[in-house]
Design a protein around this motif. Structure first.
Motif, short mmCIF file in Angstrom:
data_model
loop_
_atom_site.label_atom_id
_atom_site.label_comp_id
_atom_site.label_asym_id
_atom_site.label_seq_id
_atom_site.Cartn_x
_atom_site.Cartn_y
_atom_site.Cartn_z
N PHE A 44 0.82 -1.21 0.00
CA PHE A 44 0.00 0.00 0.00
C PHE A 44 0.85 1.27 0.00
O PHE A 44 0.44 2.31 0.51
N TYR A 45 2.05 1.15 -0.60
CA TYR A 45 2.90 2.34 -0.73
C TYR A 45 2.22 3.35 -1.65
O TYR A 45 1.71 3.01 -2.72
N GLN A 46 2.20 4.60 -1.24
CA GLN A 46 1.57 5.66 -2.01
C GLN A 46 2.62 6.52 -2.69
O GLN A 46 3.48 7.09 -2.00
N ARG A 54 -1.57 11.48 -3.49
CA ARG A 54 -0.73 10.31 -3.25
C ARG A 54 -1.50 9.10 -3.77
O ARG A 54 -2.64 8.88 -3.39
N ILE A 55 -0.88 8.32 -4.64
CA ILE A 55 -1.58 7.24 -5.34
C ILE A 55 -0.94 5.89 -5.01
O ILE A 55 0.27 5.73 -5.10
N TYR A 56 -1.78 4.92 -4.60
CA TYR A 56 -1.29 3.57 -4.36
C TYR A 56 -0.71 3.00 -5.65
O TYR A 56 -1.36 3.01 -6.70
N TRP A 57 0.48 2.43 -5.57
CA TRP A 57 1.13 1.92 -6.78
C TRP A 57 0.35 0.73 -7.35
O TRP A 57 0.39 0.51 -8.57
N VAL A 58 -0.37 -0.02 -6.50
CA VAL A 58 -1.10 -1.19 -6.99
C VAL A 58 -2.20 -0.81 -7.97
O VAL A 58 -2.67 -1.65 -8.74
N LEU A 59 -2.62 0.44 -7.95
CA LEU A 59 -3.67 0.86 -8.87
C LEU A 59 -3.18 0.91 -10.32
O LEU A 59 -3.95 0.68 -11.26
N PHE A 60 -1.88 1.21 -10.50
CA PHE A 60 -1.36 1.37 -11.86
C PHE A 60 -1.45 0.09 -12.69
O PHE A 60 -1.98 0.10 -13.80
N ALA A 494 -3.66 -6.38 2.51
CA ALA A 494 -2.47 -6.22 1.67
C ALA A 494 -2.24 -7.49 0.86
O ALA A 494 -1.82 -7.42 -0.31
N MET A 495 -2.51 -8.64 1.46
CA MET A 495 -2.33 -9.90 0.74
C MET A 495 -3.31 -10.02 -0.42
O MET A 495 -2.99 -10.59 -1.47
N VAL A 496 -4.53 -9.50 -0.24
CA VAL A 496 -5.51 -9.53 -1.32
C VAL A 496 -4.98 -8.77 -2.53
O VAL A 496 -5.06 -9.25 -3.67
N PHE A 497 -4.40 -7.61 -2.30
CA PHE A 497 -3.90 -6.83 -3.43
C PHE A 497 -2.54 -7.30 -3.91
O PHE A 497 -2.16 -7.05 -5.05
N ALA A 498 -1.84 -8.04 -3.06
CA ALA A 498 -0.60 -8.67 -3.52
C ALA A 498 -0.90 -9.76 -4.54
O ALA A 498 -0.07 -10.07 -5.39
N MET A 499 -2.11 -10.33 -4.47
CA MET A 499 -2.53 -11.35 -5.44
C MET A 499 -2.45 -10.81 -6.87
O MET A 499 -2.23 -11.56 -7.82
N MET A 500 -2.63 -9.50 -7.00
CA MET A 500 -2.62 -8.87 -8.31
C MET A 500 -1.29 -9.04 -9.04
O MET A 500 -1.26 -9.19 -10.27
N VAL A 501 -0.18 -9.04 -8.29
CA VAL A 501 1.14 -9.05 -8.92
C VAL A 501 1.38 -10.32 -9.74
O VAL A 501 1.60 -10.23 -10.96
N PRO A 502 1.32 -11.52 -9.15
CA PRO A 502 1.51 -12.71 -9.99
C PRO A 502 0.40 -12.91 -11.00
O PRO A 502 0.65 -13.38 -12.12
#
Length: 530
Positions: A44-46, A54-60, A494-502
């Motif tokens: 959730f780094y912004q 400030r924008i969460y990097w996971v949104l990109f 955070a783990m839910v949005f970490a799912m997005m990476v793989p």
């Protein structure tokens, strides 16, 4: 097994009561937060763009991925909309029963050198649930508190204009859902007894040419989905549901009848959840295909009542949305800030690109993978374009879009939405409480299935492993209701949005496979019409 489950839950109850009285949960929360804070901060780094933005990097990756898939599949989220509705209605069910269909599949499987041999025995299998049941099972995990509390926060921070960007994000997310759910069906595993195992773990392992990379990404996803199921899909849901129930049962100036009995609410929910999830996806689907249409209908009808009761304000509400989206004077961060709030809440609500929904959709009865991808694209439309927009319009019309509410947390935001409905329907907070409990319940049973699929991928598919996960899940229902584990829930989110990476890596690399599946299915529809 159900007797063992109930025994464990009752044995655990005194501990949770003790933990709440002695503040042990707060001590655990602090220790856990210190140990895992680094992970939450990374996810959730912004990224600071200015003092106000400030924008969460996971949104990109979520947004850019959705835009990429929209263009790559030639706006499938729009041109395939009515075909998707027809699939859910059963218009193309006869395609599944055509005599020449299996011959067509076998020919394409054996002549395609790149097709994974592990899927050959799978592609002719029916699956476990219907298109409609798969859709409702996935919707039950996404339509929930984010549509009620999340929207209130978005319009409080970003103003009415955030609504437009939520709608845009919803339409774009339809393309991501199409891709991941098509892959979920194409690369699923089906046991001899018909039990389906599917989702990103399987299309990452089977689909990617680099098998080592695929296995690493699949293992990461499995770990993340297990953690997400315990927290965001379980503890958070029951915790927020209890807060609304407690509020509605608290007389003015008095004390709720549930005061000091939080564990009892958790225990009741745990037993109900346990009864459903023991039966697997078929039992879950039978529950969700009744609950989801019911709760969505109640919420939409109530929203329409509030909106139409103030019909003279509808035009002004849409004007506020349009003006606020492009010229948001006084709102945080200007146009970009409003855009970010809209996209952020839409992404958090419909989970497009996260990969979770493909687990539920993979259990569908179909021989055409793209058919379920088409059904899945309806999910962000219902979740975000319809339900979230309804909530936003109610808040705007009733005058609850104010900067003073910008610091609300989810629990307070639910009460804000409840108050907005109450201004037009005095008794509706009671109905909304029932709806929220149903939202929470349906989210928990669907997320239990998601988590179990990750658990089975890592630890095996034996009955002992299955029941171990389900018992742990039910125990976490009680913990979630009775404890104040903010750091644990934050870590799980955070783990839910970490799912997005793989998952997103796999979606981009496997998009050409999805295009082949779409072409094959559309050709079958044309041939059937001819």
């Amino acid at each position: 097994m159900s007797k063992k489950l109930l025994s464990l839950l009752f044995l655990a109850t005194p501990f949770f009561t003790f933990a709440q009285d002695k503040g042990l949960d707060q001590q655990i929360d602090e220790a856990f937060g210190n140990a895992t804070g680094w992970f939450v901060e990374i996810i959730f780094y912004q990224i600071p763009f200015s003092d106000a933005i400030r924008i969460y990097w996971v949104l990109f990756p979520l947004i850019f991925g959705a835009v990429y898939f929209t263009f790559y599949f030639k706006f499938i989220n729009f041109r395939g909309f009515f075909t998707s509705i027809n699939i859910v209605r059963g218009k193309y069910d006869e395609l599944e029963n055509r005599v020449d269909h299996k011959v067509e599949i076998q020919k394409s499987t054996f002549t395609n050198e790149e097709d994974n041999p592990d899927t050959i025995r799978i592609e002719g299998h029916e699956g476990e649930v219907t298109h409609f049941q798969a859709l409702t099972a996935a919707l039950s995990a996404t339509v929930g508190l984010g549509n009620i509390a999340g929207v209130a926060i978005a319009v409080s921070i970003g103003g009415a204009g955030a609504t437009l960007w939520m709608i845009v994000a919803g339409f774009l997310g339809m393309a991501s859902k199409f891709v991941e759910c098509t892959l979920g069906v194409k690369y699923r595993d089906i046991e001899a007894d018909g039990t389906v195992f599917g989702g990103p773990m399987y299309y990452l392992t089977k689909g990617l040419k680099n098998k080592t990379l695929g296995k690493i990404l699949a293992a990461l996803f499995a770990i993340f989905v297990i953690g997400g199921s315990f927290g965001g899909g379980n503890m958070f849901q029951v915790n927020q549901a209890f807060q609304l129930v407690e509020n509605i049962t608290t007389p003015v100036g008095g004390v709720s009848i549930l005061h000091g009995k939080v564990w009892l609410f958790g225990l009741i929910m745990a037993v109900l959840v346990g009864i459903v999830i023991i039966g697997g996806i078929k039992k879950i689907a039978k529950v969700t295909d009744k609950i989801v249409p019911f709760m969505v209908a109640i919420y939409v009808v109530a929203s329409l009542f509030v909106i139409l009761s103030n019909y003279d304000m509808i035009g002004n509400a849409f004007l506020q949305i349009y003006n606020g989206a492009f010229s948001p004077e006084g709102m945080a961060g200007g146009t970009v800030g409003v855009l970010v709030q809209g996209f952020r809440r839409a992404a958090f609500s419909n989970e497009a690109g996260i990969g979770s929904a493909s687990i539920a959709h993979s259990a569908v009865k179909t021989k055409y993978a793209a058919s379920e991808g088409m059904v899945a694209l309806l999910e962000p439309f219902i979740d975000t374009v319809v339900v979230c927009t309804m909530t936003a319009l109610v808040l705007i019309i009733t005058g609850n879009v104010t900067a003073e509410n910008a610091s609300l947390n989810d629990a307070q935001a639910i009460l804000l939405t409840s108050g907005a409905f109450e201004s037009a329907i005095s008794w509706f907070p009671y109905v909304l409480t029932v709806a929220v409990v149903l939202f929470a319940f349906s989210s928990m049973i669907s997320w239990s299935y998601y988590g179990f699929q990750g658990w089975a991928y890592l630890f095996g598919r034996s009955k002992n492993m299955e029941y171990t996960y389900k018992v742990i899940f039910c125990i976490f229902v009680i913990i979630g209701a009775a404890a104040s584990l903010d750091s644990v829930i934050g870590f799980a989110d955070a783990m839910v949005f970490a799912m997005m990476v793989p998952n997103m890596i796999g979606l981009i690399l496997l998009a050409p496979k999805v295009k082949e599946e779409l072409k094959r299915y559309m050709e079958a529809i044309k041939a059937d019409k001819a």
